[in-house]
Design a protein around this motif. Structure first.
Motif, PDB file in Angstrom:
ATOM      1  N   LYS A 229       0.833  -1.207   0.000  1.00  0.00           N
ATOM      2  CA  LYS A 229       0.000   0.000   0.000  1.00  0.00           C
ATOM      3  C   LYS A 229       0.868   1.257   0.000  1.00  0.00           C
ATOM      4  CE  LYS A 229      -4.050  -1.980   2.322  1.00  0.00           C
ATOM      5  NZ  LYS A 229      -4.886  -1.954   3.538  1.00  0.00           N
ATOM      6  N   ARG A 230       1.971   1.187   0.766  1.00  0.00           N
ATOM      7  CA  ARG A 230       2.876   2.329   0.856  1.00  0.00           C
ATOM      8  C   ARG A 230       3.500   2.620  -0.512  1.00  0.00           C
ATOM      9  NH1 ARG A 230       5.526   0.678   4.972  1.00  0.00           N
ATOM     10  NH2 ARG A 230       4.342   1.858   6.508  1.00  0.00           N
ATOM     11  N   LEU A 231       3.902   1.587  -1.214  1.00  0.00           N
ATOM     12  CA  LEU A 231       4.470   1.755  -2.551  1.00  0.00           C
ATOM     13  C   LEU A 231       3.425   2.329  -3.508  1.00  0.00           C
ATOM     14  CD1 LEU A 231       6.451  -1.611  -2.825  1.00  0.00           C
ATOM     15  CD2 LEU A 231       7.466   0.680  -2.755  1.00  0.00           C
ATOM     16  N   GLY A 232       2.215   1.766  -3.460  1.00  0.00           N
ATOM     17  CA  GLY A 232       1.152   2.257  -4.333  1.00  0.00           C
ATOM     18  C   GLY A 232       0.825   3.713  -4.061  1.00  0.00           C
ATOM     19  N   HIS A 233       0.816   4.098  -2.782  1.00  0.00           N
ATOM     20  CA  HIS A 233       0.567   5.494  -2.414  1.00  0.00           C
ATOM     21  C   HIS A 233       1.656   6.393  -2.986  1.00  0.00           C
ATOM     22  CE1 HIS A 233       1.025   9.016   0.289  1.00  0.00           C
ATOM     23  NE2 HIS A 233      -0.301   9.010   0.257  1.00  0.00           N
ATOM     24  N   GLY A 234       2.882   5.935  -2.952  1.00  0.00           N
ATOM     25  CA  GLY A 234       3.986   6.724  -3.490  1.00  0.00           C
ATOM     26  C   GLY A 234       3.865   6.938  -4.983  1.00  0.00           C
ATOM     27  N   PHE A 235       3.525   5.871  -5.724  1.00  0.00           N
ATOM     28  CA  PHE A 235       3.374   5.990  -7.177  1.00  0.00           C
ATOM     29  C   PHE A 235       2.222   6.926  -7.527  1.00  0.00           C
ATOM     30  CE2 PHE A 235       4.974   1.392  -7.069  1.00  0.00           C
ATOM     31  CZ  PHE A 235       6.301   1.783  -7.205  1.00  0.00           C
TER      32      PHE A 235
ATOM     33  N   LEU B  75      11.822  10.366  -3.890  1.00  0.00           N
ATOM     34  CA  LEU B  75      12.432   9.392  -2.985  1.00  0.00           C
ATOM     35  C   LEU B  75      12.478   9.937  -1.562  1.00  0.00           C
ATOM     36  CD1 LEU B  75      13.913   6.744  -2.427  1.00  0.00           C
ATOM     37  CD2 LEU B  75      16.051   7.894  -3.100  1.00  0.00           C
ATOM     38  N   GLU B  76      12.844  11.207  -1.421  1.00  0.00           N
ATOM     39  CA  GLU B  76      12.922  11.817  -0.087  1.00  0.00           C
ATOM     40  C   GLU B  76      11.553  11.874   0.576  1.00  0.00           C
ATOM     41  OE1 GLU B  76      14.464  15.954   2.074  1.00  0.00           O
ATOM     42  OE2 GLU B  76      14.552  15.735  -0.109  1.00  0.00           O
ATOM     43  N   GLU B  77      10.517  12.253  -0.192  1.00  0.00           N
ATOM     44  CA  GLU B  77       9.154  12.316   0.353  1.00  0.00           C
ATOM     45  C   GLU B  77       8.690  10.927   0.774  1.00  0.00           C
ATOM     46  OE1 GLU B  77       7.174  16.061  -2.102  1.00  0.00           O
ATOM     47  OE2 GLU B  77       7.364  14.098  -3.073  1.00  0.00           O
ATOM     48  N   PHE B  78       9.031   9.928  -0.036  1.00  0.00           N
ATOM     49  CA  PHE B  78       8.643   8.552   0.282  1.00  0.00           C
ATOM     50  C   PHE B  78       9.314   8.086   1.579  1.00  0.00           C
ATOM     51  CE2 PHE B  78       9.267   3.956   0.078  1.00  0.00           C
ATOM     52  CZ  PHE B  78       7.970   3.511  -0.175  1.00  0.00           C
TER      53      PHE B  78
ATOM     54  N   GLU C 140      17.094   0.101   8.508  1.00  0.00           N
ATOM     55  CA  GLU C 140      17.461  -0.888   7.496  1.00  0.00           C
ATOM     56  C   GLU C 140      16.248  -1.226   6.629  1.00  0.00           C
ATOM     57  OE1 GLU C 140      19.074  -5.503   7.086  1.00  0.00           O
ATOM     58  OE2 GLU C 140      18.906  -4.570   9.068  1.00  0.00           O
ATOM     59  N   GLY C 141      15.075  -1.384   7.295  1.00  0.00           N
ATOM     60  CA  GLY C 141      13.836  -1.647   6.552  1.00  0.00           C
ATOM     61  C   GLY C 141      13.448  -0.482   5.668  1.00  0.00           C
ATOM     62  N   VAL C 142      13.596   0.742   6.199  1.00  0.00           N
ATOM     63  CA  VAL C 142      13.274   1.936   5.421  1.00  0.00           C
ATOM     64  C   VAL C 142      14.162   2.022   4.184  1.00  0.00           C
ATOM     65  CG1 VAL C 142      13.361   4.470   5.401  1.00  0.00           C
ATOM     66  CG2 VAL C 142      12.394   3.263   7.370  1.00  0.00           C
ATOM     67  N   ASN C 143      15.448   1.805   4.360  1.00  0.00           N
ATOM     68  CA  ASN C 143      16.392   1.915   3.238  1.00  0.00           C
ATOM     69  C   ASN C 143      16.149   0.838   2.190  1.00  0.00           C
ATOM     70  OD1 ASN C 143      17.670   4.146   4.398  1.00  0.00           O
ATOM     71  ND2 ASN C 143      19.119   2.875   5.543  1.00  0.00           N
ATOM     72  N   ARG C 144      15.801  -0.376   2.652  1.00  0.00           N
ATOM     73  CA  ARG C 144      15.555  -1.465   1.703  1.00  0.00           C
ATOM     74  C   ARG C 144      14.334  -1.170   0.834  1.00  0.00           C
ATOM     75  NH1 ARG C 144      15.395  -5.271   5.031  1.00  0.00           N
ATOM     76  NH2 ARG C 144      13.156  -5.669   5.183  1.00  0.00           N
ATOM     77  N   VAL C 145      13.235  -0.768   1.482  1.00  0.00           N
ATOM     78  CA  VAL C 145      12.006  -0.473   0.730  1.00  0.00           C
ATOM     79  C   VAL C 145      12.196   0.778  -0.137  1.00  0.00           C
ATOM     80  CG1 VAL C 145       9.564   0.126   0.921  1.00  0.00           C
ATOM     81  CG2 VAL C 145      10.545  -1.579   2.449  1.00  0.00           C
ATOM     82  N   SER C 146      12.919   1.776   0.393  1.00  0.00           N
ATOM     83  CA  SER C 146      13.150   3.006  -0.374  1.00  0.00           C
ATOM     84  C   SER C 146      13.976   2.725  -1.619  1.00  0.00           C
ATOM     85  CB  SER C 146      13.853   4.053   0.488  1.00  0.00           C
ATOM     86  OG  SER C 146      13.055   4.434   1.585  1.00  0.00           O
ATOM     87  N   GLY C 147      14.959   1.857  -1.487  1.00  0.00           N
ATOM     88  CA  GLY C 147      15.767   1.501  -2.650  1.00  0.00           C
ATOM     89  C   GLY C 147      14.929   0.810  -3.711  1.00  0.00           C
TER      90      GLY C 147
ATOM     91  N   ASN D 289      10.528   9.958   4.042  1.00  0.00           N
ATOM     92  CA  ASN D 289       9.999  10.715   5.179  1.00  0.00           C
ATOM     93  C   ASN D 289       8.631  10.184   5.614  1.00  0.00           C
ATOM     94  OD1 ASN D 289      12.243  12.359   5.263  1.00  0.00           O
ATOM     95  ND2 ASN D 289      11.309  13.977   4.026  1.00  0.00           N
ATOM     96  N   LYS D 290       7.785   9.886   4.629  1.00  0.00           N
ATOM     97  CA  LYS D 290       6.455   9.355   4.935  1.00  0.00           C
ATOM     98  C   LYS D 290       6.578   7.990   5.616  1.00  0.00           C
ATOM     99  CE  LYS D 290       1.875   9.519   4.360  1.00  0.00           C
ATOM    100  NZ  LYS D 290       1.461   8.382   5.190  1.00  0.00           N
ATOM    101  N   MET D 291       7.502   7.171   5.153  1.00  0.00           N
ATOM    102  CA  MET D 291       7.688   5.837   5.726  1.00  0.00           C
ATOM    103  C   MET D 291       8.182   5.939   7.175  1.00  0.00           C
ATOM    104  SD  MET D 291       9.716   2.665   3.996  1.00  0.00           S
ATOM    105  CE  MET D 291       9.539   1.008   4.688  1.00  0.00           C
ATOM    106  N   MET D 292       9.097   6.843   7.415  1.00  0.00           N
ATOM    107  CA  MET D 292       9.606   7.012   8.781  1.00  0.00           C
ATOM    108  C   MET D 292       8.540   7.572   9.712  1.00  0.00           C
ATOM    109  SD  MET D 292      13.592   8.253   8.283  1.00  0.00           S
ATOM    110  CE  MET D 292      13.239   9.598   7.153  1.00  0.00           C
ATOM    111  N   GLU D 293       7.771   8.544   9.243  1.00  0.00           N
ATOM    112  CA  GLU D 293       6.701   9.123  10.065  1.00  0.00           C
ATOM    113  C   GLU D 293       5.655   8.064  10.411  1.00  0.00           C
ATOM    114  OE1 GLU D 293       5.252  12.305   7.710  1.00  0.00           O
ATOM    115  OE2 GLU D 293       7.041  13.553   7.987  1.00  0.00           O
TER     116      GLU D 293
END
Length: 408
Positions: free
Chosen positions: A150-156, A162-165, A192-199, A167-171
Motif C-alpha cells: 500500500k505504501r508503494l502504491g501510495h507513493g506511485f 524518494l525523499e518524500e517517500f 534498514e527496513g526503510v532503506n531497503r524499501v526506499s531503494g 519521510n512518509k515511511m519514517m513518520e
C-alpha cells in the motif's frame, strides 16, 4: 352594573386586543419580509450564477475568458471545500456552484489520469508489472507485507520523490510504534527496513514514470496518427484529381509546423487536441466528408488561433459546425476542458521553460521514426500537478456526498 360602564369596558378591551394584534402583525410582517429578503437574495444570487454560467457556456465569445473559465478556482480549493458546509446560505450556495464548475472543468481529465495510473500499475502484460517482480525478487526473500504494498502504491499514485517517500515511511513507522521520529531514525533495524524499501521504490518509480509517460504520450500520438491517416485516405480517394488534393490543407505539413510555434500557442493547441476523445475525433474527420477534415486541420494552420485563451475562444468558436457530428453546441464544453487540462500542468511547463525549444523529452509528445529514434511532434505533454489533482478530488468527493444526501 351601569350599561354605559359595561359598554365602555367592552370597547376598551376590544381596542386593547386590536392594538396588541396590530403590534404582533406588523412585527411578524417585518420579520417575514426580512426573512424573504435574505432568502430571496440567496436564491436570486444562486439563480443569477446559474443564468450567467449558462449564457457563458452558450455564448463564450461574448465574455472575457477569465469570466468564461474561472482561472481562480484552483487558488480557492480549500475555501470552496470549507464553504460547502457553511451555515451561511450565501457562502454555501456559491461554494456549491464553484464545486460544480470544478467538476465540469476537471472531472474528465482527473478520471483519465486515474485510469492511466491503474493501467500502468495493474496491467499484467505491462512492463511495470514485469519489472516490479524482478526488482522485488532482487530485494526481498519471501512475501512483502500488504502495508508495504500500500505504501508503494501510495507513493506511485501521489508522485512522491524518494525523499518524500522515505519521510512518509519514517513518520508512519514512528507513529505505529509510538516513538518519536528521532528515536525511529536512530534505530538501526528500523532504518534498514526503510532503506531497503526506499531503494526498491526508487527503482520501481523510474520504471513507473517511464511507463506513465508512454501511456500519456500514446493518447496524443494516436490522435495525430488518425489525422494523418485521414489525410492519406483522402489523397487515395481523390488521387486522380491533383488540383483538388492540392487545394486541401496537408495535415503532415501543418502539424509539423507546430514545432515552430511559441510555448503558449503550443500548450493551447496540445490541450485542445487532448480534450477531444479519439472516437470523437474520428467522427469529426469523417462524418461530413472532406469538409470535416479540412475545417479541423484549418484550426491548426494558424498559431494565432491558440496564442492565448481569449484568442482560442474567439477564433475557434465559429467552427461549431465542424464539431456538430459529436453533439449539439459541444464546442464550448471542449474549450472549457482545454483550460482545465492546461491548469493541471501545461501552464507551469510553459512558465518554467521560457525557451520552449529546449524542452526535455519528458515534456514533449514524441513519435518514433523507422529507426526507433524519438521525434518531437511539437505538441507538449502534460506533467500533471498531482497535489492539485488530489485537492480537486477532495472537493469533488464532498460534492458527491452532498448530491447523494440531496443537499444540492
Amino acid at each position: 352594573m351601569n350599561k354605559n360602564i359595561l359598554k365602555n369596558i367592552i370597547i376598551f378591551i376590544t381596542l386593547l386586543v386590536s392594538m396588541y394584534a396590530g403590534i404582533f402583525y406588523f412585527s411578524l410582517k417585518a420579520y417575514t419580509d426580512e426573512l424573504n429578503r435574505v432568502y430571496g437574495d440567496v436564491m436570486d444570487y444562486n439563480l443569477n450564477i446559474r443564468e450567467s454560467l449558462e449564457d457563458i457556456k452558450n455564448n463564450p465569445s461574448k465574455y472575457d475568458p477569465n469570466l468564461y473559465i474561472d482561472g481562480n478556482l484552483l487558488e480557492n480549493l480549500s475555501k470552496i471545500s470549507k464553504d460547502m458546509n457553511s451555515d451561511i446560505p450565501m457562502e454555501q450556495a456559491v461554494a456549491k456552484m464553484k464545486a460544480k464548475e470544478l467538476k465540469d472543468y476537471y472531472a474528465t481529465h482527473i478520471q483519465e489520469y486515474a485510469d492511466i495510473q491503474e493501467f500502468v500499475l495493474n496491467n499484467r502484460q505491462g512492463n511495470f508489472r514485469k519489472e516490479f517482480k524482478r526488482i522485488f525478487s532482487e530485494t526481498y526473500r519471501g512475501d512483502i507485507s500488504s502495508a508495504t504494498m500500500k505504501r508503494l502504491g501510495h507513493g506511485f499514485r501521489n508522485n512522491l520523490s524518494l525523499e518524500e517517500f522515505q519521510n512518509k515511511m519514517m513518520e508512519d513507522g514512528a507513529k505505529k510504534f509510538g516513538v518519536s521520529l528521532e528515536e525511529w531514525k536512530n534505530d538501526p533495524e528500523a532504518m534498514e527496513g526503510v532503506n531497503r524499501v526506499s531503494g526498491m521504490y526508487e527503482k520501481m518509480k523510474a520504471v513507473y514514470d517511464q511507463e506513465f509517460e508512454k501511456a500519456t504520450n500514446k493518447i496524443q500520438t494516436d490522435k495525430l496518427s488518425t489525422i494523418k491517416q485521414r489525410w492519406g485516405s483522402i489523397k487515395e480517394e481523390f488521387k486522380g484529381d491533383t488540383k483538388f488534393i492540392n487545394s486541401l490543407p496537408n495535415a503532415n505539413v501543418i502539424l509539423d509546423g507546430i514545432k515552430t510555434w511559441d510555448g503558449e500557442s503550443r500548450a493551447n493547441a496540445s490541450a485542445f487536441l487532448h480534450s477531444i476523445p479519439l472516437k470523437d475525433l474520428n467522427v469529426i474527420l469523417t462524418t461530413r466528408g472532406v469538409n470535416g477534415y479540412k475545417e479541423f486541420i484549418e484550426i491548426f494552420s494558424d498559431p494565432d488561433n491558440f496564442k492565448n485563451v481569449r484568442a482560442m475562444i474567439s477564433n475557434i468558436s465559429p467552427f461549431s459546425e465542424t464539431f456538430s457530428p459529436i453533439g449539439s453546441n459541444v464546442l464550448p464544453s471542449i474549450l472549457k476542458q482545454v483550460r482545465g487540462y492546461k491548469n493541471l500542468g501545461l501552464n507551469s511547463i510553459v512558465k518554467n521553460n521560457p525557451n520552449i525549444f529546449n524542452l526535455g523529452s519528458n515534456n514533449v509528445v514524441y513519435q518514433y521514426d523507422q529507426y526507433g529514434n524519438k521525434i518531437d511532434t511539437g505538441f507538449i505533454r502534460n506533467n500533471y500537478d498531482v497535489k492539485k489533482i488530489n485537492e480537486i478530488m477532495s472537493v469533488l468527493d464532498e460534492l458527491a456526498k452532498l448530491e447523494a444526501m440531496g443537499n444540492i
